[in-house]
Scaffold this active site. Sequence first.
Site, PDB file in Angstrom:
ATOM      1  N   ASP A  90       0.874  -1.280  -0.199  1.00 24.04           N
ATOM      2  CA  ASP A  90      -0.068   0.021   0.119  1.00 24.04           C
ATOM      3  C   ASP A  90       0.818   1.265   0.047  1.00 24.04           C
ATOM      4  O   ASP A  90       0.622   2.476  -0.604  1.00 24.04           O
ATOM      5  CB  ASP A  90      -0.942   0.140   1.194  1.00 24.04           C
ATOM      6  CG  ASP A  90      -2.080  -0.901   1.046  1.00 24.04           C
ATOM      7  OD1 ASP A  90      -2.510  -1.053  -0.007  1.00 24.04           O
ATOM      8  OD2 ASP A  90      -2.524  -1.572   2.389  1.00 24.04           O
ATOM      9  N   HIS A 132      -1.870   4.085  11.113  1.00 23.49           N
ATOM     10  CA  HIS A 132      -1.745   2.726  11.084  1.00 23.49           C
ATOM     11  C   HIS A 132      -0.120   2.672  11.088  1.00 23.49           C
ATOM     12  O   HIS A 132       0.027   1.201  11.302  1.00 23.49           O
ATOM     13  CB  HIS A 132      -2.087   2.227   9.688  1.00 23.49           C
ATOM     14  CG  HIS A 132      -3.485   2.554   9.279  1.00 23.49           C
ATOM     15  ND1 HIS A 132      -4.463   1.779  10.273  1.00 23.49           N
ATOM     16  CD2 HIS A 132      -4.346   3.082   8.192  1.00 23.49           C
ATOM     17  CE1 HIS A 132      -5.798   2.070   9.446  1.00 23.49           C
ATOM     18  NE2 HIS A 132      -5.578   2.832   8.587  1.00 23.49           N
ATOM     19  N   GLY A 140      -1.003   0.735   5.393  1.00 21.83           N
ATOM     20  CA  GLY A 140      -1.994   1.664   4.986  1.00 21.83           C
ATOM     21  C   GLY A 140      -1.585   3.119   4.830  1.00 21.83           C
ATOM     22  O   GLY A 140      -2.514   3.865   5.162  1.00 21.83           O
ATOM     23  N   ASP A 169     -11.957   8.233  12.035  1.00 21.01           N
ATOM     24  CA  ASP A 169     -11.829   7.703  10.824  1.00 21.01           C
ATOM     25  C   ASP A 169     -12.453   6.263  10.477  1.00 21.01           C
ATOM     26  O   ASP A 169     -12.730   5.361  11.430  1.00 21.01           O
ATOM     27  CB  ASP A 169     -10.136   7.374  10.757  1.00 21.01           C
ATOM     28  CG  ASP A 169      -9.484   7.256   9.282  1.00 21.01           C
ATOM     29  OD1 ASP A 169      -9.864   6.037   8.665  1.00 21.01           O
ATOM     30  OD2 ASP A 169      -8.894   7.894   8.828  1.00 21.01           O
ATOM     31  N   HIS A 171     -11.191   3.789   9.204  1.00 19.48           N
ATOM     32  CA  HIS A 171     -10.381   2.656   9.491  1.00 19.48           C
ATOM     33  C   HIS A 171     -10.089   2.647  10.982  1.00 19.48           C
ATOM     34  O   HIS A 171      -9.702   3.729  11.618  1.00 19.48           O
ATOM     35  CB  HIS A 171      -9.065   2.537   8.721  1.00 19.48           C
ATOM     36  CG  HIS A 171      -9.455   2.636   7.082  1.00 19.48           C
ATOM     37  ND1 HIS A 171      -9.600   3.641   6.431  1.00 19.48           N
ATOM     38  CD2 HIS A 171      -9.299   1.441   6.557  1.00 19.48           C
ATOM     39  CE1 HIS A 171     -10.042   3.295   5.187  1.00 19.48           C
ATOM     40  NE2 HIS A 171      -9.717   2.010   5.003  1.00 19.48           N
ATOM     41  N   ASP A 257     -12.919   9.680   5.563  1.00 18.83           N
ATOM     42  CA  ASP A 257     -13.189   8.263   4.884  1.00 18.83           C
ATOM     43  C   ASP A 257     -14.487   7.664   5.513  1.00 18.83           C
ATOM     44  O   ASP A 257     -15.071   6.820   4.898  1.00 18.83           O
ATOM     45  CB  ASP A 257     -12.082   7.544   4.649  1.00 18.83           C
ATOM     46  CG  ASP A 257     -11.265   7.070   5.772  1.00 18.83           C
ATOM     47  OD1 ASP A 257     -12.075   7.416   6.919  1.00 18.83           O
ATOM     48  OD2 ASP A 257     -10.167   6.413   5.788  1.00 18.83           O
ATOM     49  N   TYR A 301     -10.736  10.001   0.898  1.00 18.22           N
ATOM     50  CA  TYR A 301     -10.337   9.593  -0.347  1.00 18.22           C
ATOM     51  C   TYR A 301     -11.138  10.316  -1.562  1.00 18.22           C
ATOM     52  O   TYR A 301     -10.867  10.390  -2.694  1.00 18.22           O
ATOM     53  CB  TYR A 301      -9.869   8.279  -0.535  1.00 18.22           C
ATOM     54  CG  TYR A 301      -8.991   7.772   0.398  1.00 18.22           C
ATOM     55  CD1 TYR A 301      -7.874   8.142   0.457  1.00 18.22           C
ATOM     56  CD2 TYR A 301      -9.349   6.856   1.565  1.00 18.22           C
ATOM     57  CE1 TYR A 301      -6.856   7.771   1.648  1.00 18.22           C
ATOM     58  CE2 TYR A 301      -8.795   6.687   2.565  1.00 18.22           C
ATOM     59  CZ  TYR A 301      -7.267   7.184   2.683  1.00 18.22           C
ATOM     60  OH  TYR A 301      -6.524   6.735   3.608  1.00 18.22           O
TER      61      TYR A 301
END
Length: 320
Positions: A90, A132, A140, A169, A171, A257, A301
């Site tokens: 990534d 991350h 990430g 977030d 994630h 996101d 994103y």
Amino acid sequence: MQPADQPAGLMVVAGAELARYGFGDGHPFGTDRHDVFMAEFNARGHARRSMLEPPRMASDEELASFHDSAYLQRVREQSRSGSGYLDGGDTPAIRGIYEIAATAVGATLTALEGLMSGKCRRAFVPIAGLHHAARGHASGFCVFNDCGVAIEQLRRRYGVRRVAYVDIDAHHGDGVYYAFENDPELIFADLHEDGRYLFPGTGHAEECGQGAAAGTKLNLPLPPGADDAQFALLWPRVLDHLRKFSPEFIILQCGADSLSGDPITHLALSAASHARAARDLAVLADEFARGRLLATGGGGYSRRNIAVAWNEVVGALLDS
């Protein structure tokens, strides 16, 4: 800009050096994310009410307060060659990534220094919240974990022990959670898309800290499609969790996101949830933390969602 003789309520750390953090055309984490935020920031007139500060580069010593020395050396080497990945595929090792990523950390530390010196009461850093990255590896799109470094610097440099980290977030903030899973003084609360459906696959409700830290961590997974109503049902649990521990400093990772329409996640929040989080945490910061609230942009994103969500956070911080 804020008049020179008046202290600013809000510091925003931004600029061309920070905008360099990204991985090129076609990558979800492109370098245009900074400028999308700034265009909306200026259009809303936020610049007139904020103190704008450029970032600095974090020192090797500051990075080493969180990251393993062997990992830092690996990033240095791949930064010189500009080849390969820093994780499983990534996060590309573009040429100069060590200095670019160190500047993202330095941006968060610039904001932290403003808060701790009394130069400002709130702070926002758009290209930050790289939650991350672990102590020993990238993950990430996150090379270095600016939030982790900030937590360590609060302890070592300023003697602040009880730090609250709140993450909205989409994630899970795994790099922060696992680095401090056994730390009873890192108060952690994270609302995120259920890890059964989204990277990194962690943040289950039963993950609440280990050993002496059991009960200091709160993970609240959301199902795909969760909206503002579901956020509103769970959010009071975050506030109650923080109140139990009287944090001395609060960090908010407000990734965009989690908004509806993000191309790589599946939640359906609006920017109103982000504004609410910022407002409510500002109240808690005033009550427990001498007003010290540091917000970081995190993921996101959809460029429109970035512009709207982060500027709703900025607006809420300005009005607080």
